[in-house]
Motif scaffolding. Sequence first.
Motif, PDB file in Angstrom:
ATOM      1  N   ALA A 292      18.093 -43.571 -61.883  1.00 59.25           N
ATOM      2  CA  ALA A 292      18.036 -44.001 -63.432  1.00 59.25           C
ATOM      3  C   ALA A 292      16.864 -43.327 -64.502  1.00 59.25           C
ATOM      4  CB  ALA A 292      16.898 -45.602 -63.837  1.00 59.25           C
ATOM      5  N   LEU A 293      16.900 -42.277 -65.198  1.00 55.37           N
ATOM      6  CA  LEU A 293      15.560 -41.604 -65.994  1.00 55.37           C
ATOM      7  C   LEU A 293      15.391 -42.299 -66.558  1.00 55.37           C
ATOM      8  CD1 LEU A 293      18.306 -38.699 -66.390  1.00 55.37           C
ATOM      9  CD2 LEU A 293      16.971 -38.902 -64.296  1.00 55.37           C
ATOM     10  N   GLY A 294      13.592 -42.975 -66.226  1.00 53.90           N
ATOM     11  CA  GLY A 294      12.601 -43.804 -66.574  1.00 53.90           C
ATOM     12  C   GLY A 294      13.839 -45.081 -67.330  1.00 53.90           C
ATOM     13  N   GLY A 295      12.948 -45.769 -67.679  1.00 52.96           N
ATOM     14  CA  GLY A 295      13.301 -46.996 -68.312  1.00 52.96           C
ATOM     15  C   GLY A 295      14.160 -47.179 -70.075  1.00 52.96           C
ATOM     16  N   ARG A 296      13.211 -48.209 -70.676  1.00 49.09           N
ATOM     17  CA  ARG A 296      13.802 -48.158 -71.843  1.00 49.09           C
ATOM     18  C   ARG A 296      13.334 -47.165 -72.808  1.00 49.09           C
ATOM     19  NH1 ARG A 296      13.580 -53.551 -75.881  1.00 49.09           N
ATOM     20  NH2 ARG A 296      14.187 -52.954 -77.641  1.00 49.09           N
ATOM     21  N   LEU A 297      14.414 -47.117 -73.535  1.00 49.89           N
ATOM     22  CA  LEU A 297      14.090 -46.383 -74.543  1.00 49.89           C
ATOM     23  C   LEU A 297      13.458 -46.779 -76.374  1.00 49.89           C
ATOM     24  CD1 LEU A 297      16.206 -43.001 -73.353  1.00 49.89           C
ATOM     25  CD2 LEU A 297      13.884 -42.237 -73.971  1.00 49.89           C
ATOM     26  N   GLY A 298      12.325 -45.871 -76.544  1.00 48.84           N
ATOM     27  CA  GLY A 298      12.427 -47.058 -78.091  1.00 48.84           C
ATOM     28  C   GLY A 298      11.758 -48.641 -78.343  1.00 48.84           C
ATOM     29  N   THR A 299      11.421 -48.693 -78.955  1.00 44.88           N
ATOM     30  CA  THR A 299      10.627 -50.573 -78.803  1.00 44.88           C
ATOM     31  C   THR A 299      11.175 -51.867 -79.851  1.00 44.88           C
ATOM     32  OG1 THR A 299       9.208 -49.226 -80.779  1.00 44.88           O
ATOM     33  CG2 THR A 299       8.434 -49.250 -78.198  1.00 44.88           C
ATOM     34  N   ARG A 300      12.351 -50.743 -80.384  1.00 40.88           N
ATOM     35  CA  ARG A 300      13.203 -52.411 -81.011  1.00 40.88           C
ATOM     36  C   ARG A 300      14.647 -51.896 -81.066  1.00 40.88           C
ATOM     37  NH1 ARG A 300      10.997 -51.262 -87.625  1.00 40.88           N
ATOM     38  NH2 ARG A 300      11.640 -49.216 -86.983  1.00 40.88           N
ATOM     39  N   ALA A 301      15.647 -52.849 -81.403  1.00 43.72           N
ATOM     40  CA  ALA A 301      16.804 -52.473 -81.568  1.00 43.72           C
ATOM     41  C   ALA A 301      17.590 -51.097 -82.020  1.00 43.72           C
ATOM     42  CB  ALA A 301      17.466 -53.726 -81.766  1.00 43.72           C
ATOM     43  N   ALA A 302      18.156 -50.624 -80.689  1.00 44.37           N
ATOM     44  CA  ALA A 302      18.737 -49.131 -80.733  1.00 44.37           C
ATOM     45  C   ALA A 302      20.086 -49.418 -81.127  1.00 44.37           C
ATOM     46  CB  ALA A 302      18.133 -48.508 -79.740  1.00 44.37           C
ATOM     47  N   SER A 303      20.760 -48.765 -81.844  1.00 46.85           N
ATOM     48  CA  SER A 303      21.926 -48.095 -82.393  1.00 46.85           C
ATOM     49  C   SER A 303      22.169 -46.825 -82.009  1.00 46.85           C
ATOM     50  CB  SER A 303      22.070 -48.850 -83.747  1.00 46.85           C
ATOM     51  OG  SER A 303      21.439 -47.821 -85.160  1.00 46.85           O
ATOM     52  N   ALA A 304      23.395 -46.356 -81.928  1.00 54.10           N
ATOM     53  CA  ALA A 304      23.845 -45.301 -82.341  1.00 54.10           C
ATOM     54  C   ALA A 304      23.732 -43.774 -82.116  1.00 54.10           C
ATOM     55  CB  ALA A 304      23.931 -44.379 -83.898  1.00 54.10           C
ATOM     56  N   PRO A 305      23.293 -43.836 -80.717  1.00 46.50           N
ATOM     57  CA  PRO A 305      23.111 -42.848 -79.243  1.00 46.50           C
ATOM     58  C   PRO A 305      24.040 -41.665 -79.726  1.00 46.50           C
ATOM     59  CG  PRO A 305      24.008 -44.908 -78.295  1.00 46.50           C
ATOM     60  CD  PRO A 305      24.330 -45.298 -79.189  1.00 46.50           C
ATOM     61  N   ALA A 306      23.120 -40.539 -79.986  1.00 45.82           N
ATOM     62  CA  ALA A 306      23.426 -39.203 -79.675  1.00 45.82           C
ATOM     63  C   ALA A 306      22.791 -38.689 -77.834  1.00 45.82           C
ATOM     64  CB  ALA A 306      23.082 -38.380 -80.577  1.00 45.82           C
ATOM     65  N   PHE A 330      14.946 -41.346 -84.136  1.00 47.35           N
ATOM     66  CA  PHE A 330      14.060 -41.047 -83.110  1.00 47.35           C
ATOM     67  C   PHE A 330      14.632 -40.170 -81.995  1.00 47.35           C
ATOM     68  CE2 PHE A 330      12.260 -44.606 -84.921  1.00 47.35           C
ATOM     69  CZ  PHE A 330      10.601 -44.717 -84.458  1.00 47.35           C
ATOM     70  N   ALA A 331      14.116 -39.146 -81.723  1.00 50.69           N
ATOM     71  CA  ALA A 331      14.794 -38.293 -80.255  1.00 50.69           C
ATOM     72  C   ALA A 331      13.820 -37.942 -79.285  1.00 50.69           C
ATOM     73  CB  ALA A 331      14.806 -37.041 -81.210  1.00 50.69           C
ATOM     74  N   ALA A 332      14.088 -37.713 -78.166  1.00 47.20           N
ATOM     75  CA  ALA A 332      13.223 -37.878 -77.068  1.00 47.20           C
ATOM     76  C   ALA A 332      14.237 -37.164 -75.830  1.00 47.20           C
ATOM     77  CB  ALA A 332      13.619 -39.284 -75.609  1.00 47.20           C
ATOM     78  N   HIS A 333      13.081 -36.115 -75.061  1.00 44.07           N
ATOM     79  CA  HIS A 333      13.813 -34.995 -73.749  1.00 44.07           C
ATOM     80  C   HIS A 333      13.006 -35.493 -72.847  1.00 44.07           C
ATOM     81  CE1 HIS A 333      13.539 -31.005 -72.658  1.00 44.07           C
ATOM     82  NE2 HIS A 333      15.116 -30.982 -72.438  1.00 44.07           N
ATOM     83  N   TRP A 334      13.996 -36.003 -71.679  1.00 41.36           N
ATOM     84  CA  TRP A 334      13.520 -35.511 -70.418  1.00 41.36           C
ATOM     85  C   TRP A 334      13.373 -34.350 -69.723  1.00 41.36           C
ATOM     86  CZ3 TRP A 334      12.495 -39.687 -67.179  1.00 41.36           C
ATOM     87  CH2 TRP A 334      12.609 -39.857 -65.627  1.00 41.36           C
ATOM     88  N   THR A 335      11.978 -34.686 -69.150  1.00 40.37           N
ATOM     89  CA  THR A 335      10.725 -33.868 -68.661  1.00 40.37           C
ATOM     90  C   THR A 335      11.182 -33.128 -67.265  1.00 40.37           C
ATOM     91  OG1 THR A 335       9.004 -34.621 -68.161  1.00 40.37           O
ATOM     92  CG2 THR A 335       9.314 -34.276 -70.876  1.00 40.37           C
ATOM     93  N   GLY A 336      11.970 -34.233 -66.620  1.00 45.19           N
ATOM     94  CA  GLY A 336      12.400 -33.870 -65.157  1.00 45.19           C
ATOM     95  C   GLY A 336      11.382 -35.534 -64.695  1.00 45.19           C
ATOM     96  N   ARG A 337      10.186 -36.159 -65.275  1.00 49.06           N
ATOM     97  CA  ARG A 337       8.969 -36.907 -64.625  1.00 49.06           C
ATOM     98  C   ARG A 337       9.422 -38.228 -65.904  1.00 49.06           C
ATOM     99  NH1 ARG A 337       6.220 -32.619 -65.183  1.00 49.06           N
ATOM    100  NH2 ARG A 337       5.541 -33.024 -66.637  1.00 49.06           N
ATOM    101  N   ASP A 338       9.185 -37.796 -67.231  1.00 47.77           N
ATOM    102  CA  ASP A 338       9.648 -39.220 -68.025  1.00 47.77           C
ATOM    103  C   ASP A 338       9.958 -38.430 -69.163  1.00 47.77           C
ATOM    104  OD1 ASP A 338       7.268 -37.280 -69.332  1.00 47.77           O
ATOM    105  OD2 ASP A 338       5.522 -38.230 -68.708  1.00 47.77           O
ATOM    106  N   TRP A 339      10.277 -39.399 -70.225  1.00 48.87           N
ATOM    107  CA  TRP A 339      11.057 -39.458 -71.445  1.00 48.87           C
ATOM    108  C   TRP A 339       9.621 -38.852 -72.092  1.00 48.87           C
ATOM    109  CZ3 TRP A 339      15.869 -38.599 -72.002  1.00 48.87           C
ATOM    110  CH2 TRP A 339      16.533 -39.088 -71.162  1.00 48.87           C
ATOM    111  N   GLN A 340       9.291 -37.497 -73.063  1.00 48.84           N
ATOM    112  CA  GLN A 340       8.693 -37.121 -74.500  1.00 48.84           C
ATOM    113  C   GLN A 340       9.406 -37.800 -75.784  1.00 48.84           C
ATOM    114  OE1 GLN A 340       7.632 -33.212 -74.568  1.00 48.84           O
ATOM    115  NE2 GLN A 340       6.167 -33.008 -73.247  1.00 48.84           N
TER     116      GLN A 340
END
Length: 387
Positions: A292-306, A330-340
């Motif tokens: 598992a790469l971290g936990g949940r991404l985002g804070t509200r209902a998400a849709s249309a992931p890329a 929104f966008a996020a990049h995995w650093t190897g430790r967490d999500w930016q």
Amino acid sequence: MVLTLTVLATLLGGASAPVPTLAPPPALAASGPVRELALAAAPDGRLVLAVMTDAGRFSSGRGTFTGRHLRVWREQGATWEALGGVLNYDQPRPVSSLNLALDRAGTPVLVWNENYGDNDVVVFRAYREEGWTDWRTRYLGDDLPYAARTRAVAAWEGEPVLAWGETLRTPYGSRLTVRAWDPAARTWTRSEPFNNGLVFARTPALALDRAGRATVAWLQGDVLASDVFVKRWTGTRWEALGASLNRRPRTYVASTRLALDVQERPVVAWLEDAGGEDALYVSRWTGQGWQALGGRLGTRAASAPALALDRAGRPLVAWVEEGGGVGQVFAAHWTGRDWQVRGPLNRDPRRDARSPSLAVNAVGAAVLAWREAVGGVYRVQLERLGL
């Protein structure tokens, strides 16, 4: 292509220098509202952008419908080069469910649905330097329109490869297979099913390794009690990669996405119920199990992931969050430790934004595309992301 400077220079990587913003093809400024888009990057670094736009209201004799145009552009130096004109086979027609894939040589392959009366058919084209192929006789049809949309698309040696879903009547369930065109027999081949055909399955995702062998991810089970599974083709059989990826097995899951890293290990993203909201999660296959790469991404209902991967195989994801009926990208990049995480990335966070699409080319440049309501009309937005 006009270049300006953006304050998003630090997005996803902490770069200190400004990153130029891309302007979309100028022809889109005069088009109808953008309904779907897809972005991809060729090995030579050039972007390919496919866009569906409204083209007016028409009558079929049994009612009115919105016709749409499908067009494609390729980045060419400081401009966008149109790859042909309108690519629909029949006009005016409703078109939907756009897929764009590039093979290892950068050949664009398009798959989309055209509506004929009561049914959708799935049609295909590939761009060769002499122009687009005419493959209308290859169409795939289904008398269940939902089944015709249950697919994922990859490209191999200039040809489409599909992860294809069919709803079964007897016994009840679904069949998911990989399909490819046999030029000698002039027909579509079908692999062995990779799912349990006695259980409803949907939303396949597909990636091909360097030998052209398929890895697939999909959702299986009743809508509110499903699992995410992954298999890969060894050359002789489907091999399961671990068990369910869900954070909570047998729950609501949706929107499977899949990519292979430089070691051909799959990375999977999906939406999963989290306290009544769709939340985005990502996991990586280590060769032994799912990490598992971290936990949940985002804070509200998400849709249309890329989903895309950087040169080191670290995932880059984009998604839409809903707030008061307004979508924010929104966008996020995995650093190897967490999500930016950065966002909202809308040009104006008060305007509705939808349909994010990500591309990372061979030199590691990442670009995000989406559509955003500008003056009540959806327009294409493009942003280079510093990694």
